[in-house]
Design an enzyme around this catalytic site. Structure first.
Site, PDB file in Angstrom:
ATOM      1  CE  LYS A 244      26.069 -11.317   6.447  1.00 34.22           C
ATOM      2  NZ  LYS A 244      26.793 -10.518   7.459  1.00 34.22           N
TER       3      LYS A 244
ATOM      4  CE  LYS B 171      27.099 -16.862   7.382  1.00 39.40           C
ATOM      5  NZ  LYS B 171      27.925 -15.848   8.070  1.00 39.40           N
TER       6      LYS B 171
ATOM      7  CG  HIS C  71      28.825  -9.848  13.436  1.00 40.72           C
ATOM      8  ND1 HIS C  71      29.108 -10.567  14.572  1.00 40.72           N
ATOM      9  CD2 HIS C  71      28.408 -10.751  12.514  1.00 40.72           C
ATOM     10  CE1 HIS C  71      28.886 -11.847  14.351  1.00 40.72           C
ATOM     11  NE2 HIS C  71      28.455 -11.986  13.111  1.00 40.72           N
TER      12      HIS C  71
END
Length: 349
Positions: free
Chosen positions: A166, A168, A299
């Site tokens: 992942k 940003k 998360h």
């Protein structure tokens, strides 16, 4: 068994390597360790992370020590949901959402750890696990990294065995996002999943525009495109995009997820152990999502692995890179379940 004492320790110091997302710089390594002791000599512990404000850990510690702890001393620590309802009522006047929920989460996790240790089993066994390993990806693509460093760390994650990475987005222009995404995809190849996370940086129009561009690049999900509280905008966006919308880490308590899930505003639900209120609320959010056919991706990792082991709709656990000491190895892109009693070595969450 009765709770006899609650002890709190605080650490707040600069982070060795500050990281940045679209809305903030995370430059502190702060955390609060909460220990719950009993008259039978069994203790449970939790470790609550703060990555930003220097004063926040001390403020949280005061809430736990001065407000929550006196209310639960003398209680049976096995009545975890009863204690949760008691603390919700206690904090209602000041607003349970926010640092009060962080404190309730610290208590909740320590109670689950205590229960597992009292029975000498890991917590996932108490929750009725349905799997013995958890699919995992690496969150490694912070915005302070240039394209070369970004591609390098993504490759390192794939070499460690993660199923995807992942990164940003939203810190610059759409053109910059696309260039960085292409650099990562070129580095890791076509097979691993690539997820993008905007950390609530966009309004609806910008989220729709960027979401359409991101989905053309084949991302697995588009995370936190909008302010977390705006359920209506999430529903509208999900209706317009094919890529799943992932969100939830900034919603407080299980009740905050009901409208979002039932209205179709989320394609991958992502509670945070601290803001959701602990393991108990995360489990309940996951079961609600399962009933609506919505997958669950944590998360963060740590103690969350116990919830992920039990849920029928688990998609992914979030992780950083594996430890350099070689103490953890992935098998077919999955993280092994812990074998120690309680939570994962009092893992930070």
């Amino acid at each position: 068994m009765k709770i006899t004492a609650v002890r709190v320790e605080v650490v707040s110091e600069p982070k060795h390597h500050a990281v940045r997302d679209a809305i903030q710089l995370l430059d502190r390594d702060g955390h609060v360790v909460t220990t719950i002791e009993t008259d039978e000599g069994v203790a449970g512990r939790s470790d609550t992370y703060f990555g930003r404000e220097p004063s926040s850990p001390a403020i949280l510690a005061r809430i736990v020590q001065d407000q929550l702890a006196p209310a639960i001393v003398g209680s049976d620590p096995r009545l975890i949901r009863g204690i949760r309802e008691q603390l919700r009522a206690l904090t209602d006047y000041q607003g349970t959402a926010g640092l009060s929920t962080f404190g309730m989460a610290a208590v909740d996790l320590a109670l689950w750890d205590l229960l597992g240790r009292s029975l000498e089993v890991p917590v996932w066994q108490l929750l009725g696990a349905r799997r013995d390993a958890i699919p995992t990806y690496a969150m490694v693509g912070w915005l302070e990294l240039d394209e070369t460093a970004l591609a390098d760390v993504a490759v390192r994650a794939i070499e460690q065995g993660f199923r995807g990475v992942k990164m940003k987005v939203g810190g610059g222009t759409l053109h910059e996002d696309i260039s960085r995404m292409r650099a990562v995809r070129s580095a890791i190849g076509d097979e691993p999943d690539l997820m993008v996370d905007a950390n609530q940086a966009f309004d609806y129009a910008e989220a729709l525009s960027r979401g359409r561009a991101y989905e053309e690049l084949g991302v697995r999900w588009f995370e936190e495109p909008l302010p977390a509280h705006d359920t209506a905008a999430h529903v509208r966006l999900a209706d317009k995009l094919d890529v799943p919308i992932a969100t939830g880490e900034n919603r407080y308590g299980q009740r905050a997820f009901t409208d979002l899930i039932t209205a179709g505003g989320v394609g991958v639900v992502q509670p945070d152990l601290r803001r959701a209120g602990g393991l108990t609320d995360c489990l309940e959010v996951g079961l609600l999502a399962a009933g609506m056919g919505v997958p669950y991706a944590s998360h963060g990792g740590g103690a969350h692995i116990h919830v992920l082991a039990a849920l029928p709709n688990t998609l992914y656990m979030e992780s950083g890179l594996l430890p350099e000491d070689g103490s953890v190895h992935l098998t077919d892109g999955t993280y092994p379940l812990p074998t120690e009693p309680g939570l994962t070595g009092w893992a930070r969450f």
